[in-house]
Scaffold this active site. Structure first.
Site, PDB file in Angstrom:
ATOM      1  N   ARG A   1       0.828  -1.225   0.000  1.00 19.85           N
ATOM      2  CA  ARG A   1       0.000   0.000   0.000  1.00 19.85           C
ATOM      3  C   ARG A   1       0.857   1.267   0.000  1.00 19.85           C
ATOM      4  O   ARG A   1       0.509   2.258   0.650  1.00 19.85           O
ATOM      5  CB  ARG A   1      -0.943   0.053   1.211  1.00 19.85           C
ATOM      6  CG  ARG A   1      -2.019  -1.002   1.240  1.00 19.85           C
ATOM      7  CD  ARG A   1      -3.037  -0.800   0.107  1.00 19.85           C
ATOM      8  NE  ARG A   1      -4.183  -1.669   0.272  1.00 19.85           N
ATOM      9  CZ  ARG A   1      -4.193  -2.972  -0.064  1.00 19.85           C
ATOM     10  NH1 ARG A   1      -3.139  -3.518  -0.608  1.00 19.85           N
ATOM     11  NH2 ARG A   1      -5.284  -3.688   0.128  1.00 19.85           N
TER      12      ARG A   1
ATOM     13  N   SER B   1     -10.515  -0.383   3.394  1.00 19.72           N
ATOM     14  CA  SER B   1      -9.790  -0.649   4.642  1.00 19.72           C
ATOM     15  C   SER B   1      -9.300   0.675   5.214  1.00 19.72           C
ATOM     16  O   SER B   1      -8.642   1.439   4.514  1.00 19.72           O
ATOM     17  CB  SER B   1      -8.564  -1.529   4.380  1.00 19.72           C
ATOM     18  OG  SER B   1      -8.940  -2.754   3.828  1.00 19.72           O
TER      19      SER B   1
ATOM     20  N   GLU C   1      -4.781   3.973   6.567  1.00 24.12           N
ATOM     21  CA  GLU C   1      -4.512   3.689   5.155  1.00 24.12           C
ATOM     22  C   GLU C   1      -4.927   4.838   4.239  1.00 24.12           C
ATOM     23  O   GLU C   1      -4.124   5.274   3.408  1.00 24.12           O
ATOM     24  CB  GLU C   1      -5.213   2.378   4.789  1.00 24.12           C
ATOM     25  CG  GLU C   1      -4.470   1.573   3.755  1.00 24.12           C
ATOM     26  CD  GLU C   1      -5.199   1.588   2.449  1.00 24.12           C
ATOM     27  OE1 GLU C   1      -4.599   1.990   1.449  1.00 24.12           O
ATOM     28  OE2 GLU C   1      -6.378   1.218   2.419  1.00 24.12           O
TER      29      GLU C   1
HETATM   30  N1  EPU Z   1     -10.734 -10.659  10.120  1.00 25.32           N
HETATM   31  C1  EPU Z   1     -11.454 -10.724  11.291  1.00 25.32           C
HETATM   32  N2  EPU Z   1     -12.507  -9.862  11.463  1.00 25.32           N
HETATM   33  C2  EPU Z   1     -12.864  -8.977  10.515  1.00 25.32           C
HETATM   34  C3  EPU Z   1     -12.123  -8.891   9.325  1.00 25.32           C
HETATM   35  C4  EPU Z   1     -11.048  -9.750   9.137  1.00 25.32           C
HETATM   36  O1  EPU Z   1     -11.186 -11.523  12.154  1.00 25.32           O
HETATM   37  O2  EPU Z   1     -13.829  -8.233  10.749  1.00 25.32           O
HETATM   38  C5  EPU Z   1      -9.607 -11.609   9.934  1.00 25.32           C
HETATM   39  C6  EPU Z   1     -10.068 -12.938   9.382  1.00 25.32           C
HETATM   40  O3  EPU Z   1      -9.336 -13.945  10.015  1.00 25.32           O
HETATM   41  C7  EPU Z   1      -9.643 -12.900   7.941  1.00 25.32           C
HETATM   42  C8  EPU Z   1      -8.430 -11.997   7.968  1.00 25.32           C
HETATM   43  O4  EPU Z   1      -8.686 -11.056   9.008  1.00 25.32           O
HETATM   44  O5  EPU Z   1      -9.297 -14.167   7.477  1.00 25.32           O
HETATM   45  C9  EPU Z   1      -8.199 -11.254   6.662  1.00 25.32           C
HETATM   46  O6  EPU Z   1      -9.415 -10.580   6.311  1.00 25.32           O
HETATM   47  P1  EPU Z   1      -9.757 -10.248   4.792  1.00 25.32           P
HETATM   48  O7  EPU Z   1      -9.543 -11.431   3.952  1.00 25.32           O
HETATM   49  O8  EPU Z   1     -11.104  -9.617   4.753  1.00 25.32           O
HETATM   50  O9  EPU Z   1      -8.626  -9.233   4.372  1.00 25.32           O
HETATM   51  P2  EPU Z   1      -7.997  -7.975   5.130  1.00 25.32           P
HETATM   52  O10 EPU Z   1      -6.599  -8.324   5.489  1.00 25.32           O
HETATM   53  O11 EPU Z   1      -8.895  -7.513   6.211  1.00 25.32           O
HETATM   54  C10 EPU Z   1      -6.930  -6.994   2.968  1.00 25.32           C
HETATM   55  C11 EPU Z   1      -6.904  -5.701   2.241  1.00 25.32           C
HETATM   56  C12 EPU Z   1      -8.175  -5.507   1.454  1.00 25.32           C
HETATM   57  C13 EPU Z   1      -8.293  -6.657   0.456  1.00 25.32           C
HETATM   58  C14 EPU Z   1      -8.302  -7.967   1.227  1.00 25.32           C
HETATM   59  C15 EPU Z   1      -8.287  -9.162   0.320  1.00 25.32           C
HETATM   60  C16 EPU Z   1      -5.516  -4.225   3.553  1.00 25.32           C
HETATM   61  C17 EPU Z   1      -5.448  -3.026   4.451  1.00 25.32           C
HETATM   62  N3  EPU Z   1      -6.733  -4.613   3.181  1.00 25.32           N
HETATM   63  O12 EPU Z   1      -7.969  -6.912   3.937  1.00 25.32           O
HETATM   64  O13 EPU Z   1      -8.040  -4.294   0.716  1.00 25.32           O
HETATM   65  O14 EPU Z   1      -9.482  -6.549  -0.317  1.00 25.32           O
HETATM   66  O15 EPU Z   1      -7.120  -8.054   2.045  1.00 25.32           O
HETATM   67  O16 EPU Z   1      -7.028  -9.329  -0.237  1.00 25.32           O
HETATM   68  O17 EPU Z   1      -4.474  -4.763   3.183  1.00 25.32           O
HETATM   69  C18 EPU Z   1      -8.475  -1.954   0.828  1.00 25.32           C
HETATM   70  O18 EPU Z   1      -7.261  -1.795   0.774  1.00 25.32           O
HETATM   71  O19 EPU Z   1      -9.262  -0.983   0.897  1.00 25.32           O
HETATM   72  C19 EPU Z   1      -9.012  -3.315   0.845  1.00 25.32           C
HETATM   73  C20 EPU Z   1     -10.311  -3.560   0.965  1.00 25.32           C
END
Ligand code: EPU
Length: 355
Positions: free
Chosen positions: A169, A243, A343
């Protein structure tokens, strides 16, 4: 009003130009449609010394106050194939193209590479700025080069991928040279032969359950659209900026310490030996998932997304958003000793907020 053929608006409301739907005004808003007129505007002595700020579709922004000087929202269009060799296709897209339209278009042409980045809101020009990423792919994996104009003097420069300073990012445009460049065009290297990226656990499981005829790049796009729609609020109905925090990286020692106290901790090993924690998990465990304070809250399906429930009456300000985000950050810090980094970009830049 126009200036060297660039439409200009005085005291322009930016509420419809940011997906958190925050009210703020641009002293002057320029909507350039071609790079020659834009370069002329940047070189025009009448604008010398005026602050210059670039916004795309505003999907990763917190507008903390009115923006002084010139706010430029590039409308540069165009998508074309430049060259094709063996199974590689080099395409060029204008900064003002909507990112997801380019993803859909490229797949429609039979070119793969962008499918994991489906449905990310925003304009193409913003994609290198924060090195958009999702489901195991980052823009830096497919980007060949970026064309940009110097905001100071309108001179043009091409940055190769290696010169863009990409990280998670992050890029030179967002960090080291913040406020210096306006991205006009991207060149992307795509493939005719599918090389599916299915490393993301959620995606791999659902993909392997698809009938074989749907196990294609377009099938990956459809799945990712479904996954995103289920978790992430549509800014058109529930304003948000995606995010709101980055996933924080910690040392293996800190990770081991946290794991001993929180056995369900979600973390992913990184190439540099650090551990990346799921910020959504930390925020959920700190009690914020689906919780509201006034008109602001963290989303019920994905705790990492800050949502504005009060957009209809327009009373929520950027300062309210930052104060709410500070509460979330402080409670994660208190519980886990981990600092969350915001972010989305805050505008205007600190020095122009009268601070
Ligand atoms: N999780 C929770 N609770 C929640 C959300 C997530 O426990 O409310 C845990 C779960 O274990 C889940 C893990 O976090 O398996 C990862 O969650 P998720 O797959 O939703 O991905 P993220 O790490 O929360 C990142 C990016 C997203 C992107 C997704 C998919 C960042 C800051 N965010 O989110 O990007 O779509 O991975 O690759 O890196 C964005 O940048 O705006 C964005 C949406």
């Amino acid at each position: 009003m126009t200036d060297n053929a660039v439409p200009l608006h005085h005291n322009a409301d930016l509420r419809s130009r940011n997906t958190l739907r925050l009210s703020a005004r641009a002293e002057w808003l320029a909507l350039p449609q071609d790079s020659a007129a834009l370069a002329a505007l940047l070189r025009d002595p009448r604008w010398r010394g005026q602050p210059r700020t670039v916004i795309g579709e505003g999907s990763n922004l917190v507008l903390a106050a009115d923006i002084p000087g010139l706010v430029i929202c590039p409308q540069l269009r165009g998508r074309q194939r430049l060259t094709e060799q063996d199974d590689q296709v080099l395409v060029e897209v204008g900064a003002g193209e909507h990112w997801d339209d380019v993803v859909a278009w490229s797949l429609g042409q039979g070119w793969q590479g962008l499918e994991n980045l489906s449905l990310i809101p925003g304009a193409c020009g913003a994609a290198p700025f924060q090195n958009i990423g999702a489901y195991g792919v980052e823009l830096s994996d497919v980007l060949e080069a970026v064309e940009a104009l110097s905001l100071e003097d309108g001179s043009a420069r091409t940055f190769t991928r290696d010169e863009c300073g990409f990280a998670y990012r992050d890029s030179r445009f967002k960090s080291a040279e913040r406020g210096q460049w306006l991205i006009t065009r991207l060149r992307l290297r795509l493939n005719r032969t599918p090389r599916l990226q299915l490393g993301y656990a959620d995606l791999a499981a659902q993909f392997s359950a698809l009938p074989e005829t749907l196990q294609t790049p377009a099938g990956v796009r459809d799945l990712i659209c479904q996954i995103r729609r289920a978790k992430l609020p549509d800014p058109a109905t529930l304003p948000n900026a995606g995010s709101f925090f980055k996933n924080p990286c910690v040392s293996t020692a800190q990770h081991a310490d946290l794991l001993a106290r929180f056995p369900d901790l979600v973390a992913f090993p990184q190439a540099d030996g650090q551990m990346k924690l799921a910020a959504g998990w930390l925020i959920e465990q700190a009690g914020w998932k689906g919780r509201r304070v006034g008109d602001l809250g963290m989303h019920a399906q994905q705790a990492l997304v800050l949502v504005n429930h009060g957009a209809a009456d327009g009373t929520v300000t950027g300062a309210d958003v930052l104060a709410f985000a500070a509460q979330v950050r402080d409670s994660v810090q208190a519980r886990f000793g981990v600092t969350l980094e915001q972010e989305p970009v805050i505008l205007p830049a600190h020095s122009e907020r009268g601070a």
